[in-house]
Design a protein around this motif. Structure first.
Motif, short mmCIF file in Angstrom:
data_model
loop_
_atom_site.label_atom_id
_atom_site.label_comp_id
_atom_site.label_asym_id
_atom_site.label_seq_id
_atom_site.Cartn_x
_atom_site.Cartn_y
_atom_site.Cartn_z
N ILE A 73 0.83 -1.22 0.00
CA ILE A 73 0.00 0.00 0.00
C ILE A 73 0.86 1.26 0.00
N ILE A 74 2.03 1.20 0.61
CA ILE A 74 2.87 2.40 0.67
C ILE A 74 3.23 2.85 -0.75
N LYS A 75 3.72 1.90 -1.56
CA LYS A 75 4.10 2.24 -2.94
C LYS A 75 2.88 2.60 -3.78
N ILE A 76 1.77 1.86 -3.56
CA ILE A 76 0.57 2.12 -4.35
C ILE A 76 0.03 3.53 -4.07
N ASP A 77 -0.03 3.90 -2.79
CA ASP A 77 -0.52 5.25 -2.45
C ASP A 77 0.37 6.32 -3.07
N CYS A 78 1.67 6.09 -3.08
CA CYS A 78 2.57 7.08 -3.68
C CYS A 78 2.29 7.18 -5.18
N TRP A 79 2.07 6.02 -5.82
CA TRP A 79 1.76 6.03 -7.26
C TRP A 79 0.48 6.83 -7.50
N VAL A 80 -0.55 6.53 -6.70
CA VAL A 80 -1.85 7.20 -6.86
C VAL A 80 -1.70 8.71 -6.65
N LEU A 81 -1.02 9.06 -5.57
CA LEU A 81 -0.89 10.49 -5.25
C LEU A 81 -0.20 11.23 -6.39
N LYS A 82 0.95 10.70 -6.81
CA LYS A 82 1.71 11.39 -7.84
C LYS A 82 0.93 11.50 -9.16
N ASN A 83 0.31 10.38 -9.56
CA ASN A 83 -0.40 10.39 -10.83
C ASN A 83 -1.68 11.22 -10.79
N ALA A 84 -2.34 11.23 -9.64
CA ALA A 84 -3.54 12.06 -9.51
C ALA A 84 -3.15 13.54 -9.58
N LEU A 85 -2.03 13.90 -8.97
CA LEU A 85 -1.58 15.30 -9.02
C LEU A 85 -1.26 15.70 -10.47
N ILE A 86 -0.60 14.80 -11.18
CA ILE A 86 -0.24 15.10 -12.58
C ILE A 86 -1.52 15.26 -13.42
N GLN A 87 -2.44 14.28 -13.28
CA GLN A 87 -3.64 14.31 -14.12
C GLN A 87 -4.55 15.50 -13.81
N SER A 119 5.31 16.77 0.16
CA SER A 119 5.87 18.07 -0.28
C SER A 119 6.62 17.91 -1.59
N LEU A 120 7.38 16.83 -1.68
CA LEU A 120 8.17 16.61 -2.89
C LEU A 120 7.27 16.40 -4.11
N PHE A 121 6.21 15.57 -3.94
CA PHE A 121 5.29 15.34 -5.06
C PHE A 121 4.65 16.65 -5.51
N LEU A 122 4.29 17.51 -4.53
CA LEU A 122 3.66 18.80 -4.88
C LEU A 122 4.65 19.64 -5.67
#
Ligand code: C2E
Ligand code: MG
Ligand code: MG
Length: 258
Positions: A73-87, A119-122
């Motif tokens: 879940i840790i990696k999946i949530d990071c994937w979701v967060l980053k890709n949702a921010l991009i989209q 913060s980094l993803f943002l």
């Protein structure tokens, strides 16, 4: 035999989650949230999806349960967060009043790097912090109470909002609630289901809305499927609604922005 089947299923699910991470094959759907009084769109919740071999979508809840237990879940949530921010970046830049909500597992709460990752993803994506809301379930929040309060304060410092998800199922006592500095409570579908038929559920929602408003907290009701639920929620002063009645989760290209 049954136990063997369950283990086998869990193993296969874990493997497909792992493969989806490697092949970047998760998908994101977005479910609209609306202001209850004027039905104005206020934002979207990102929800993870994964296609099975036959082209149908697997149950997200089952995937998340396996991911939680295995730690994926840790990696999946990071994937979701980053890709949702991009989209969603172009959408919130063009519609600055809209908020994007993203779910994170309670497993992130004790992790020291969680805040700096957000913060980094943002920073990397250029998504405005004020348009992001992080959803944590009430039960995981209570499990990690002390860390969770620190994280919420940290998120507030960088301008990100926080919602308590599945509210009402986690047994927080009311005096706990006043110490939790969240921006939003999401009342669980199970209470919305009973609102038209059960006085008890209606009273519960009534009290939660009053309490939330005393704390300057907004209330979203989840899983609303019928218009008659909406009229009751409106009477009770609920702020917003997320449910099939006004909008199902859809892929980015199908979002209507109203
Ligand atoms: P949630 O965060 O409470 O999201 C709401 C769930 O209720 C979604 O299920 C949504 O499709 C469903 N829903 C919304 N309105 C209605 C309605 O009117 N009727 C019915 N029957 N259902 C409705 P979904 O997408 O299957 O996700 C299930 C749960 O999985 C989510 O519940 C959330 O806890 C978790 N989840 C989904 N995506 C992620 C993710 O990226 N990370 C993490 N950690 N958890 C996620
Ligand atoms: Mg949620
Ligand atoms: Mg929920």
């Amino acid at each position: 035999m049954q136990m063997y089947d369950e283990l086998q299923k869990k193993y296969l699910t874990e493997r497909s989650l792992q493969q989806a991470l490697e092949n970047n094959s998760f998908e994101l759907f977005y479910q609209p949230q609306y202001n209850i009084t004027d039905k104005k769109l206020i934002g979207y919740e990102a929800l993870m999806r994964l296609k099975e071999e036959d082209g149908s979508y697997a149950s997200t809840q089952e995937l998340i349960n396996v991911a939680e237990r295995s730690g994926l879940i840790i990696k999946i949530d990071c994937w979701v967060l980053k890709n949702a921010l991009i989209q969603m970046k172009p959408i919130v830049l063009a519609n600055p009043e809209l908020e994007l909500s993203v779910n994170v597992s309670g497993r992130h709460l004790p992790r020291d790097s969680f805040l700096s990752e957000i913060s980094l993803f943002l920073k990397e994506t250029g998504f405005p912090a004020k348009n992001l809301k992080i959803e944590v379930t009430e039960s995981s929040f209570i499990r990690h109470m002390k860390k969770a309060v620190d994280i919420v304060n940290g998120l507030k410092n960088i301008g990100v909002k926080v919602a308590l998800d599945d509210f009402g199922t986690g047994y927080s006592s009311l005096n706990y609630l006043s110490e939790i500095p969240v921006d939003c409570l999401k009342i669980d579908k199970s209470f919305a289901d009973g609102i038209a038929s059960s006085t008890k559920d209606r009273k519960f929602i009534d009290v939660i809305i009053k309490l939330a408003h005393m704390m300057d907290c907004k209330v979203v009701c989840e899983g609303v499927e019928k218009e008659d639920q909406i009229s009751i929620l409106k009477e009770l002063g609920c702020d917003s609604v997320q449910g099939f009645v006004w909008g199902r989760p859809l892929p980015l290209e199908k979002l209507t922005l109203y």
